[in-house]
Design an enzyme around this catalytic site. Sequence first.
Site, PDB file in Angstrom:
ATOM      1  N   LYS A 193      91.479  25.909  27.755  1.00 10.29           N
ATOM      2  CA  LYS A 193      92.821  25.538  28.211  1.00 10.29           C
ATOM      3  C   LYS A 193      93.640  25.189  26.979  1.00 10.29           C
ATOM      4  O   LYS A 193      93.320  24.244  26.252  1.00 10.29           O
ATOM      5  CB  LYS A 193      92.756  24.353  29.171  1.00 10.29           C
ATOM      6  CG  LYS A 193      94.136  23.921  29.642  1.00 10.29           C
ATOM      7  CD  LYS A 193      94.060  22.857  30.712  1.00 10.29           C
ATOM      8  CE  LYS A 193      95.444  22.467  31.178  1.00 10.29           C
ATOM      9  NZ  LYS A 193      95.401  21.447  32.231  1.00 10.29           N
ATOM     10  N   LYS A 246      93.262  29.709  30.264  1.00 15.71           N
ATOM     11  CA  LYS A 246      94.586  29.314  30.759  1.00 15.71           C
ATOM     12  C   LYS A 246      95.514  29.011  29.607  1.00 15.71           C
ATOM     13  O   LYS A 246      95.095  28.278  28.710  1.00 15.71           O
ATOM     14  CB  LYS A 246      94.412  28.056  31.617  1.00 15.71           C
ATOM     15  CG  LYS A 246      95.693  27.484  32.167  1.00 15.71           C
ATOM     16  CD  LYS A 246      95.390  26.221  32.908  1.00 15.71           C
ATOM     17  CE  LYS A 246      96.691  25.636  33.401  1.00 15.71           C
ATOM     18  NZ  LYS A 246      96.496  24.363  34.023  1.00 15.71           N
TER      19      LYS A 246
HETATM   20  C1  PBG Z   1      96.737  19.275  34.894  1.00 17.37           C
HETATM   21  C2  PBG Z   1      97.092  20.695  35.026  1.00 17.37           C
HETATM   22  C3  PBG Z   1      98.175  21.369  34.437  1.00 17.37           C
HETATM   23  C4  PBG Z   1      98.189  22.653  34.981  1.00 17.37           C
HETATM   24  C5  PBG Z   1      97.090  22.754  35.826  1.00 17.37           C
HETATM   25  N1  PBG Z   1      96.414  21.531  35.835  1.00 17.37           N
HETATM   26  C6  PBG Z   1      99.248  20.878  33.543  1.00 17.37           C
HETATM   27  C7  PBG Z   1      98.919  20.372  32.210  1.00 17.37           C
HETATM   28  O1  PBG Z   1      97.770  20.458  31.728  1.00 17.37           O
HETATM   29  O2  PBG Z   1      99.807  19.813  31.604  1.00 17.37           O
HETATM   30  C8  PBG Z   1      99.217  23.701  34.695  1.00 17.37           C
HETATM   31  C9  PBG Z   1      99.380  24.765  35.721  1.00 17.37           C
HETATM   32  C10 PBG Z   1     100.628  25.572  35.615  1.00 17.37           C
HETATM   33  O3  PBG Z   1     101.439  25.437  34.671  1.00 17.37           O
HETATM   34  O4  PBG Z   1     100.834  26.401  36.509  1.00 17.37           O
HETATM   35  N2  PBG Z   1      95.751  18.888  34.039  1.00 17.37           N
END
Ligand code: PBG
Length: 321
Positions: A193, A246
């Site tokens: 991520k 992601k």
């Molecule tokens: C939370 C989380 C996030 C997303 C999914 N889970 C945001 C972040 O990490 O700031 C983002 C999903 C999206 O942008 O569609 N931990």
Amino acid sequence: MHHRPRRNRKSAGIRNLVREVILSAHDFIYPLFVQEGDANEDIAAMPGCKRWSIAGLVQEASEAFALGVPAVVIFPAVDEKLKNPTGDEAWNSEGLIPRAVRALKTACPELIVITDIALDPYNSDGHDGLVEDGKILNDESVEILCKQALCHAEAGVDIVSPSDMMDGRVAAIRKTLDSKGHEEVSILSYTAKYASAYYGPFRGALDSAPKAGDKKTYQMDYANVRESVREAILDEEEGADMIMVKPAGAYLDIILRLKETSTLPIAAYQVSGEYLMIKSAAKAGWLDEKAVVLESLTGIKRAGADIILSYFAKDVAGWLK
Ligand code: PBG
């Protein structure tokens, strides 16, 4: 000429025969937002998406399921009054997420229900872990994430999906779940991520942006590839069942790399910013929405994703019918 590659493109029938990647409704996990109360509220920065009431969530998920989408992942919009520095609401068994999980599993038992494990919707600092003197604590955060995962398992979730990027959380969550008899609950880990500006609309939807600082000490640097391999090896060792990359569109090389590295199924998340870029260009009349959505998702699958999280999941399932 011996070689005329165009012969394999000469008709729709031939193209269908030789096509390498075929998108299916079964490939998708549909991300949905849920809030308290009876209202289904439009999300300004994510046109076409809503913060659903629990009843609205059940309706939307059931419709998607009927179209062939097997799974949903749910994200809560938590009342500011319930947020505190330790994110206690994250493991309240009567909280929004456990109630939503129970409602979904009651209405649609075959639907795969997935929850996000991270503290940002619950934490008054807006970070995925605990904050002390501006630093994100690792091991203390993992303890709370384990409580959150256990709370969701007790509510009946099929898969927990840690998105926090703390070190060691997959092993700790696996151990906690197993010790309480939840061996059958799977872990879909957000393995690679990245600290990404593409999450902007999502944070607006949940009002979950960090109050101070950024997420760069836990989410990955988008310049790095080999680090994703390191994370994948660790998650696999720690007992993850599936691993995720992601965002997706700007990270196709990472999807391919993890596909070659790991024997686990690879998920990829087409995030809120990717969704918004397509939606807004289509709304302006500058792009053909359906064509671009199908191309972008086929590209993600072609790169190696076995599973795709996308806000377009339900639309795509409808188009493919
Ligand atoms: C939370 C989380 C996030 C997303 C999914 N889970 C945001 C972040 O990490 O700031 C983002 C999903 C999206 O942008 O569609 N931990």
